[in-house]
Design an enzyme around this catalytic site. Structure first.
Site, mmCIF file in Angstrom:
data_model
loop_
_atom_site.group_PDB
_atom_site.id
_atom_site.type_symbol
_atom_site.label_atom_id
_atom_site.label_comp_id
_atom_site.label_asym_id
_atom_site.label_seq_id
_atom_site.Cartn_x
_atom_site.Cartn_y
_atom_site.Cartn_z
ATOM 1 N N LYS A 112 0.836 -1.213 0.000
ATOM 2 C CA LYS A 112 0.000 0.000 0.000
ATOM 3 C C LYS A 112 0.865 1.255 0.000
ATOM 4 O O LYS A 112 0.543 2.235 -0.659
ATOM 5 C CB LYS A 112 -0.941 0.015 1.213
ATOM 6 C CG LYS A 112 -2.027 -1.055 1.141
ATOM 7 C CD LYS A 112 -3.408 -0.458 0.933
ATOM 8 C CE LYS A 112 -4.456 -1.483 0.592
ATOM 9 N NZ LYS A 112 -5.104 -2.065 1.743
ATOM 10 N N LYS A 192 -2.826 -9.834 -8.454
ATOM 11 C CA LYS A 192 -4.070 -10.357 -7.909
ATOM 12 C C LYS A 192 -5.222 -9.503 -8.426
ATOM 13 O O LYS A 192 -5.080 -8.288 -8.513
ATOM 14 C CB LYS A 192 -4.009 -10.257 -6.377
ATOM 15 C CG LYS A 192 -5.268 -10.678 -5.659
ATOM 16 C CD LYS A 192 -5.172 -10.376 -4.174
ATOM 17 C CE LYS A 192 -5.722 -9.018 -3.786
ATOM 18 N NZ LYS A 192 -7.183 -8.864 -3.864
ATOM 19 N N LYS A 195 -10.081 -4.868 -6.419
ATOM 20 C CA LYS A 195 -10.987 -3.746 -6.690
ATOM 21 C C LYS A 195 -10.184 -2.499 -6.989
ATOM 22 O O LYS A 195 -10.544 -1.697 -7.832
ATOM 23 C CB LYS A 195 -11.859 -3.504 -5.459
ATOM 24 C CG LYS A 195 -12.978 -4.478 -5.322
ATOM 25 C CD LYS A 195 -13.799 -4.129 -4.102
ATOM 26 C CE LYS A 195 -13.809 -5.234 -3.084
ATOM 27 N NZ LYS A 195 -13.121 -4.917 -1.847
#
Ligand code: ATP
Ligand code: MG
Length: 327
Positions: A112, A192, A195
């Site tokens: 992140k 992966k 969203k």
């Protein structure tokens, strides 16, 4: 009495087939065996930049998707994290038994940080503690999750162990339940499906949109020409076939690809058809539920009330154990 668990997804965007095969399909299957609490974890979703005007719709989309996939509010609790403040309250308490070094080594934190260099907020670091609180608040014994969540679950067990060791046994150490579609790659064939990465097949993609996405999706990159044989074992779309196509079809495609009897486009056409068929009932149910938003909101509010009854009891026990309970 049935054993209990909590699992959830964050309203960071529309739900995709990775969420379905990695988590939701297992949730639906486990509803009779366990007392289930399915959360929409909105306080997790605000750790990345987002548009507040969009959040309510995202939450509703998430609730609608859960219901359309087969979460039954008569059997299970469907709740919204921010309506049950005990989640954040327990997270604060768990923060105080969680060494900073444990959080700094979590792989998703590092990811992140590189994805959101403009917004490295404390919530990103603390995310796994809130997730531990979500799970432990309901004394979950198992948690059905996708593979990407395994480090978070390991940390949850470590936090539970630390709390139990410090204040006396309170929380079971939850085990993971990981299904057949534990890690679905995105249409890029590299990351992966997520969203937040715009590489998804969404649960409510129309057959036309689905075809558009599949027709340009990455396959075995070594197969340059139609007459070259391919290797299904390294093809992302072949792994999707394994989730939606019949056994005989999968075998036919494996052989056809290896012998170059069928091309990637033929393979994609079969996949698009099978995937559309698999998700058609879910899409239809989603469309119906969008027309009945009052009902969806009521289910969410009712579920959150029920969740809160359990959450309050757990939090009271925790407060007693740490010495801050005043009735
Ligand atoms: P975000 O990108 O915002 O983190 P996400 O797509 O990863 O969103 P989450 O809400 O974080 O979705 O995860 C919900 C559940 O779906 C988790 O149990 C997670 O492990 C599972 N999951 C998410 N992506 C995949 C995937 N590609 N394959 C299998 N399971 C997945
Ligand atoms: Mg995620």
């Amino acid at each position: 009495m049935k054993e209990r668990f909590f699992s959830g997804a964050q309203p960071t965007g529309r739900l995709h087939i990775g969420n379905y095969f990695g988590a939701i399909k297992n949730w639906v299957r486990l509803q009779d065996k366990y007392e289930c609490i399915f959360g929409i974890v909105d306080y997790h979703a605000i750790t990345v930049s987002y548009d507040p005007e969009e959040m309510k719709n995202r939450i509703l989309d998430c609730a609608i998707s859960y219901l359309a996939c087969g979460i039954d509010p008569e059997k299970s609790i469907l709740m919204l994290q921010s309506l049950v403040p005990e989640h954040t309250e327990l997270a604060w308490i768990l923060n105080t038994v969680t060494p900073l070094a444990w959080l700094e080594r979590v792989p998703t934190f590092k990811e992140k940080v590189s994805q959101h260099p403009q917004n490295i907020n404390a919530g990103l670091l603390d995310y796994p503690v809130l997730m531990a609180a979500d799970i432990l608040l309901y004394k979950s014994v198992v948690v059905p999750v996708g593979e990407d969540q395994l480090p978070h679950l390991e940390l949850t067990r470590e936090i539970a162990r630390k709390f139990n060791g410090t204040f006396g046994y309170t929380f079971p150490e939850p085990k993971e339940i990981v299904g057949k579609g534990a890690r679905i790659l995105g249409l890029d064939g590299i990351n992966k499906m997520s969203k937040s990465l715009n590489n998804c097949i969404y649960l409510n993609d129309s057959p036309e949109v689905l075809w558009k996405k599949l027709s340009t999706a990455v396959t075995d990159t070594n197969r340059k020409r139609r007459k070259d044989p391919g290797n299904p074992d390294i093809c992302n779309l072949f792994s999707m076939h394994k989730l939606v196509s019949k056994k005989e079809e999968i075998e036919m495609i494996r052989k056809g690809c290896q012998t170059a009897e069928i091309g990637c486009l033929d393979c994609k056409k079969i996949l698009a058809e099978n995937m559309s068929r698999e998700f058609e009932p879910i899409r239809e149910k989603q469309n119906m539920l969008w027309k009945d938003l009052q009902k969806v909101e009521d289910i969410l509010r009712e579920g959150s009330k029920k969740a809160r009854i359990i959450a309050r009891l757990s939090l009271r026990e925790v407060k007693e154990k740490i010495g801050v309970y005043f009735g």
